[in-house]
Each structure stands twice: as C-alpha cells, then as structure tokens.
Design an enzyme around this catalytic site. Structure first.
Site, short mmCIF file in Angstrom:
data_model
loop_
_atom_site.label_atom_id
_atom_site.label_comp_id
_atom_site.label_asym_id
_atom_site.label_seq_id
_atom_site.Cartn_x
_atom_site.Cartn_y
_atom_site.Cartn_z
N ASN A 9 0.86 -1.18 0.00
CA ASN A 9 0.00 0.00 0.00
C ASN A 9 0.90 1.23 0.00
OD1 ASN A 9 -1.77 2.07 0.51
ND2 ASN A 9 -2.42 1.34 2.53
N TRP A 10 0.99 1.86 -1.15
CA TRP A 10 1.92 2.99 -1.28
C TRP A 10 1.43 4.25 -0.57
CZ3 TRP A 10 4.12 3.31 -6.95
CH2 TRP A 10 4.60 2.05 -7.34
N LYS A 11 0.15 4.28 -0.23
CA LYS A 11 -0.48 5.47 0.36
C LYS A 11 -0.24 6.67 -0.55
CE LYS A 11 -0.19 3.19 4.76
NZ LYS A 11 -0.04 3.23 6.20
N HIS A 97 -9.48 1.00 4.98
CA HIS A 97 -8.21 1.23 5.68
C HIS A 97 -8.44 2.19 6.85
CE1 HIS A 97 -4.11 2.45 6.50
NE2 HIS A 97 -3.73 1.36 5.87
N GLU A 99 -6.79 4.59 7.92
CA GLU A 99 -6.57 6.02 7.63
C GLU A 99 -7.81 6.62 6.99
OE1 GLU A 99 -2.92 5.41 5.52
OE2 GLU A 99 -1.92 4.95 7.41
N GLU A 169 -5.16 -5.09 10.49
CA GLU A 169 -4.19 -4.01 10.69
C GLU A 169 -4.50 -3.31 12.01
OE1 GLU A 169 -2.30 -2.78 6.67
OE2 GLU A 169 -3.90 -1.40 7.15
N GLY A 175 2.47 2.44 10.85
CA GLY A 175 3.38 3.58 10.73
C GLY A 175 4.06 3.97 12.03
N SER A 215 3.57 -1.97 10.27
CA SER A 215 5.03 -1.97 10.48
C SER A 215 5.70 -3.29 10.12
CB SER A 215 5.35 -1.57 11.92
OG SER A 215 4.91 -0.25 12.18
N GLY A 236 3.08 -1.19 4.31
CA GLY A 236 3.04 0.24 4.03
C GLY A 236 4.45 0.75 3.72
N GLY A 237 5.05 1.42 4.68
CA GLY A 237 6.35 2.07 4.49
C GLY A 237 7.39 1.23 3.77
P1 13P Z 1 3.12 0.52 7.72
O1 13P Z 1 3.68 -0.76 7.16
O2 13P Z 1 3.83 1.73 7.22
O3 13P Z 1 2.96 0.47 9.20
O4 13P Z 1 1.63 0.65 7.11
C1 13P Z 1 0.78 -0.44 7.19
C2 13P Z 1 -0.44 -0.14 6.43
O5 13P Z 1 -1.21 0.73 6.78
C3 13P Z 1 -0.69 -0.91 5.20
O6 13P Z 1 -1.95 -0.68 4.71
#
Ligand code: 13P
Length: 255
Positions: A9-11, A97, A99, A169, A175, A215, A236-237
């Site tokens: 997930n590149w956000k 998600h 967020e 999640e 994050g 994470s 994510g990251g």
């Molecule tokens: P991180 O891996 O940056 O914690 O993000 C996880 C995430 O929200 C994937 O959708």
C-alpha cells in the site's frame, strides 16, 4: 481459496516517474527469483494506476487501487469510481483502511457499499479491520473486529467471499514501528476465521486469505509470516523501497 498475498500500500507517495522506477526495480528483482507461492500486489495512487498497469503487462505482479467511491458514477467532484480503476488496470482494491476511517470518517455502512460495488466491478477486495490502542487497552479488540466483519461484509454471498482478502491491521501498529508480536497477530487472525465461520457459514473463515498489516519490515517479516493463520502481509512504508519489499516477498516464500 486461501492464498499467500503480499500487497504494498503505497499510500500518498510517488509521482508517476517514481512509481515506474520503483516497479521496474521490483520486476528486475523478481525476475531473478520469481515467487512460486506468493501473489504480489502493488497499490500505487490513482494517478499511477494506468502507467503502472502498462508496465506490468505480462508480469505476475497484480495491480490494486487504494480506494473507490461508494456510488457507480455521477456528480461527485474529485472521486474515482470502481469501474474507472478497473478500466485503468486494477484487479484489487483496498477498502476500509484505518486512515480512511479516521481522516475521512468512513463507517461500516460506507465500507459495505464500497465492497459491494468493488465486487460488482470484478475487483478483489482487501478489507482492512483492526482496533485502536485505546480499544485494545479496554479489551475491546474482539468486539471491534466482530462489528467490522459483521457490518462491513453484510450481504456478501459465498461466491463473493472468494474475492475477499481480510487485512488485520491493528491501528496502533500502523506507521509506528510498533508491530504486533507474531502471537498477537496469530491470535486475532484465528479469531477472525472463527467469527467469519459463525457469521457467514460454509467455512468462509477457514478458506479466506487473512494478511497482517502494521510496520511489517524485512527484519520482522519471517516471524509474523510463519504463523499458521497469517497468509502474509499488507505492507506500508517498507513497500516504497523495491529491495525491502522484495525481501518481504522472499520471507513469504521461505516461511
Ligand atoms: P506501515 O507498514 O507503514 O505500518 O503501514 C501499514 C499499512 O497501513 C498498510 O496498509
């Protein structure tokens, strides 16, 4: 049927040029070590879907969007429809998600509409669930998960569930660098299967793919991914760098 999925997930990251560079690197790494038992999905921002789809032609890497709107089409300035992301080449979409729940106030009824629409448009859904730190501290994890699975997936048929991946999640792990322990992840994943079996019958829970997110890094991937009910990860990251994402794919292959 259950499969291993590593999705990135590149956000809100990467211009089209950066997106193409990242995917090109990833494809090169995967060429040398093609995954045999892991489906790899990249979810760039909307703007990069079409160019990345073009680049991925003939590749085993699947493309996903990070969101869709809850109506088919119409006067909804700035929104993007399921049919549009499908037309741009996406085969998956992330829905619910944390967020989006937090910043855009998406609730279970909105999430349910989006899931129905995604399925109607032949998109596979990555449905995110998970509790906040506050909720975990108050021992509410299970209640939250039940609520999200019951209302978010309401009305889905047995066939629909074949197109759904659940992403657990925990919000406190996203994050933050604070990942769930492998045991914590396993416990909730097993619980999700049990609840889906109870709510939807027909062994829906036993058969569904459940990935962990929060994470996930090359350093902690093996521990998490080796849990029996963890069918890999939503990253994510660490997916913003081709090499670290590839290391997580490799961890999926070897655990
Ligand atoms: P991180 O891996 O940056 O914690 O993000 C996880 C995430 O929200 C994937 O959708």
């Amino acid at each position: 049927m259950k499969k291993n999925v590593i999705a990135g997930n590149w956000k809100m990251h990467k211009t089209n040029r950066e997106a193409l560079r990242l995917v090109t690197r990833l494809m090169k790494l995967m060429e040398k070590h093609p995954p045999r038992k892991t489906e790899v999905v990249v979810c760039p921002p909307f703007t990069a879907l079409a160019p990345v789809a073009e680049l991925l032609k003939g590749s085993a890497i699947r493309l996903g969007a990070q969101n869709i709107f809850w109506e088919e089409e119409g006067a909804f300035t700035g929104e993007v429809a399921a049919r549009m992301v499908r037309g741009a080449g996406a085969r998956y979409v992330i829905i619910g998600h944390s967020e989006r729940r937090r910043y855009f106030k998406e609730d279970e009824s909105v999430i349910n509409k989006k899931i129905q629409l995604a399925l109607k448009n032949k998109l596979q859904v990555i449905h995110c669930v998970g509790e906040t730190l506050e909720e975990r501290r108050h021992n509410l994890t299970q209640d939250i998960i039940i609520n999200q699975l019951e209302w978010g997936l309401k009305g889905l048929t047995g066939d629909d569930f074949k197109k759904v991946v659940i992403a657990y999640e925990p919000v406190w792990a996203i994050g933050t660098g604070k990942t769930a322990t492998p045991e914590q992840a396993q416990e909730v994943h097993a619980f999700i299967r049990e609840i889906l079996n109870t709510l939807y019958g027909n062994q829906v829970g036993s058969r569904i793919t459940i990935v962990y997110g929060g994470s996930v890094k090359p350093e902690n991937a093996a521990g998490l991914l080796s849990q029996p009910d963890v069918n890999r990860a939503l990253v994510g990251g660490a997916c913003l760098d081709a090499r670290s994402f590839f290391k997580i794919i490799q961890a999926s292959e070897t655990t």
